[in-house]
Design a protein around this motif. Structure first.
Motif, PDB file in Angstrom:
ATOM      1  N   THR A 163       0.806  -1.222   0.000  1.00 13.16           N
ATOM      2  CA  THR A 163       0.000   0.000   0.000  1.00 13.16           C
ATOM      3  C   THR A 163       0.835   1.266   0.000  1.00 13.16           C
ATOM      4  OG1 THR A 163      -0.147   0.074   2.418  1.00 13.16           O
ATOM      5  CG2 THR A 163      -1.849  -1.177   1.247  1.00 13.16           C
ATOM      6  N   SER A 164       2.149   1.171   0.028  1.00  9.48           N
ATOM      7  CA  SER A 164       2.981   2.375  -0.013  1.00  9.48           C
ATOM      8  C   SER A 164       4.017   2.259  -1.114  1.00  9.48           C
ATOM      9  CB  SER A 164       3.677   2.601   1.331  1.00  9.48           C
ATOM     10  OG  SER A 164       4.744   1.689   1.511  1.00  9.48           O
ATOM     11  N   TYR A 220      -3.396   8.329  -4.986  1.00  9.77           N
ATOM     12  CA  TYR A 220      -2.059   8.144  -4.423  1.00  9.77           C
ATOM     13  C   TYR A 220      -1.110   7.561  -5.459  1.00  9.77           C
ATOM     14  CZ  TYR A 220       1.635   6.081  -1.514  1.00  9.77           C
ATOM     15  OH  TYR A 220       2.849   5.708  -0.978  1.00  9.77           O
ATOM     16  N   HIS A 245       0.150  10.887   9.432  1.00  6.89           N
ATOM     17  CA  HIS A 245       0.491   9.485   9.196  1.00  6.89           C
ATOM     18  C   HIS A 245       0.889   8.802  10.488  1.00  6.89           C
ATOM     19  CE1 HIS A 245       3.216   6.502   6.733  1.00  6.89           C
ATOM     20  NE2 HIS A 245       2.535   5.904   7.669  1.00  6.89           N
ATOM     21  N   TYR A 286      -1.954   5.830   7.030  1.00  6.68           N
ATOM     22  CA  TYR A 286      -0.937   5.185   6.206  1.00  6.68           C
ATOM     23  C   TYR A 286      -0.540   6.180   5.124  1.00  6.68           C
ATOM     24  CZ  TYR A 286      -2.143   0.947   8.676  1.00  6.68           C
ATOM     25  OH  TYR A 286      -2.349   0.029   9.681  1.00  6.68           O
ATOM     26  N   ASP A 287       0.571   5.910   4.476  1.00  4.01           N
ATOM     27  CA  ASP A 287       1.061   6.854   3.481  1.00  4.01           C
ATOM     28  C   ASP A 287       0.016   7.125   2.416  1.00  4.01           C
ATOM     29  OD1 ASP A 287       3.318   8.483   2.633  1.00  4.01           O
ATOM     30  OD2 ASP A 287       3.532   7.113   0.938  1.00  4.01           O
ATOM     31  N   TRP A 288      -0.620   6.071   1.901  1.00  6.70           N
ATOM     32  CA  TRP A 288      -1.601   6.253   0.838  1.00  6.70           C
ATOM     33  C   TRP A 288      -2.824   7.018   1.334  1.00  6.70           C
ATOM     34  CZ3 TRP A 288      -6.660   4.635   0.980  1.00  6.70           C
ATOM     35  CH2 TRP A 288      -6.992   3.654   1.923  1.00  6.70           C
TER      36      TRP A 288
END
Length: 506
Positions: A100-101, A316, A393, A400-402
């Motif tokens: 996811t990142s 993202y 974050h 999370y980053d996204w």
């Protein structure tokens, strides 16, 4: 030899293991017992200062998942992912779902032994989003993706029309809180019970802080959010059965003594991968069709899950790594210590103190305090959007980053110059007063622009408009507010008052 599939700490639901098992079966022509690998990387927590409740939740969720998988799971505690992978499998082949990142994707793509399968946990895949984006004329609007997702997945549809005749019932979901009431009166949310796994996590976090130089912010305990599939399903069932009906009308309201109100508290479970978005929106739709909840509540929840969440996830990846560094307003001020340390007690502004205390104590607030209290203050003060993104974050259990990169850079800080939103989301104290009880008992007055009791948000709002007057005067959604600057006889005093406060806690 059994195939090995790596589960990241936000890929913990059955939709991540089912796909890998099916792939292994198809490749071999017969069922094969997949080995599941989970790696707990100490470096993740050493590099950045996370909220301790978030660290606890993630580690608890990973360890609960390993326990649920039993003997087929290998749980490795290592300094880095590379070290853990080498120790677990050497150079043997490993599969993993698309992380996811961008950082995690770069890592797995650099490992020749790793095969990356498509992402899971979302309704709209990267290819589908790319095809949809190619058909759009001009900006990629959230409402258009939302309509596309509902059509393609048949969510809240009556034939080829949206249920109730309209795609978006947001105008029915902006009621202020009931005046004179300190709570919304909603049934209490589901809260899990800690177990021996949580006890072990807390001991480890204590030891890391005591012996290994790992530091955290915020408070930890008791754990408030699900850390297992069983708990996540129980939370979903409790929300739909007892709380969804009251969600819609007041989803944008704030109450000091009732920070949860009727919100689902499911974002952390979705973002850990414990829940799949399809099962969430399906349960909400079923409740509406059965007559248990009003349409505006069901649609409001569905819009958060399959509208905004899908939009943010895909933007993202679609907008590229450079998006992280967008700073169209040229805001460069560092975050003050009282903010980074979550020192809510240092503040005199009741709204900001209340919300920052919620973050300190739980690692969570709902979307309006995030946007219109925390984010709005950061925008008005001209804080560096990269630092603000990192703070969100690290300090939120569902961050999370996204999640935070588009939400903060685009939605909250307007650092992309309007790619995601048509105007900056900030306001004076009047909005906070209308949508909450947070102004009651505050040392400041929401209508005051000058003097000892001038509201920091009112002062900050007019100062922000003045600072970016040239840009905002050309925006149809902000032009009228900018013209209002010229009607303020005390605007010079307002600007001077804003400058005089500097980084002092409001």
């Amino acid at each position: 030899m059994s195939p090995v599939h790596w589960l990241f700490g936000d890929q913990l639901g059955p939709h991540f293991t089912a796909t890998a098992t099916a792939t292994a079966t198809a490749a071999g022509g017969r069922p094969r017992n997949t080995r599941w690998l989970l790696i707990e990387s100490r470096a993740v927590f050493r590099r950045r200062r996370f909220h301790r409740a978030k660290a606890h939740l993630v580690l608890s969720a990973m360890r609960h998942r390993a326990a649920d998988l039993g003997g087929s799971a290998q749980y490795v505690e290592a300094e880095t992912y590379r070290e853990g992978l080498a120790r677990a499998v050497g150079d043997a082949p490993v599969s993993v779902h698309h992380p996811t990142s961008r950082a995690a994707l770069t890592l797995v793509n650099s490992l020749p032994q790793v095969t990356v399968h498509p992402a899971r946990g979302f309704l709209v895949g990267h290819r589908e989003f790319g095809e949809w984006a190619a058909r759009q004329k001009g900006r990629l609007l959230q409402e258009n993706l939302y309509e596309h997702t509902r059509r393609t997945h048949d969510i809240l549809m009556d034939g080829d029309r949206p249920a109730g005749g309209r795609w978006n019932l947001d105008h029915e979901n902006r009621e202020p809180p009931p005046r004179g009431e300190t709570t919304l009166g909603a049934p209490a949310p589901y809260r899990p019970r800690e177990d021996e796994i949580d006890e072990g996590v807390r001991r480890d976090l204590d030891r890391w802080e005591r012996e290994e130089g790992v530091t955290f912010v915020g408070r930890d305990g008791p754990r408030l959010f699900p850390a297992s599939r069983r708990e996540a399903l129980a939370a979903l069932d409790h929300f739909v059965t007892h709380r969804l009906a009251g969600f819609g009308a007041h989803e944008d309201a704030m109450l000091a003594a009732d920070p949860v109100m009727s919100h689902s508290l499911l974002s952390s479970s979705l973002n850990l991968g414990l829940l799949d978005p399809w099962e969430c929106v399906s349960r909400a739709e079923d409740a509406w069709r059965a007559g248990h909840v009003p349409l505006n509540s069901a649609e409001g929840f569905v819009r958060q899950v399959c509208g905004w969440r899908e939009y943010v996830w895909n933007l993202y990846w679609h907008l590229g790594e450079d998006y992280r560094h967008r700073n169209e307003l040229r805001h460069t001020a560092p975050l003050p210590t009282w903010f980074t340390e979550l020192d809510a007690d240092a503040l005199g502004a009741r709204c900001l103190s209340t919300v920052l205390a919620q973050v300190r104590d739980t690692g969570w607030t709902h979307h309006i305090p995030r946007l219109m209290i925390l984010g709005s203050h950061a925008l008005q003060q001209g804080w560096d959007p990269t630092e603000v993104t990192d703070w969100f974050h690290r300090c939120f259990v569902d961050g999370y980053d996204w999640v935070m990169l588009p939400n903060v850079v685009g939605m909250s800080q307007y650092a992309d110059g309007g790619l995601m939103t048509t105007k900056p989301y900030t306001s004076g104290g009047a909005y906070i007063h209308r949508m909450s009880d947070l102004c009651g008992g505050c040392r400041y007055r929401p209508a005051d622009r000058t003097g000892d009791r001038a509201c920091p948000y009112t002062v900050g709002y007019w100062s922000f408009l003045n600072r970016h007057r040239a840009r905002l005067a050309d925006n149809p959604r902000t032009a009228q507010a900018v013209r209002g600057l010229d009607r303020l006889g005390d605007v010079a005093q307002v600007i001077r008052a804003h400058r005089d406060t500097g980084d002092a806690p409001p």
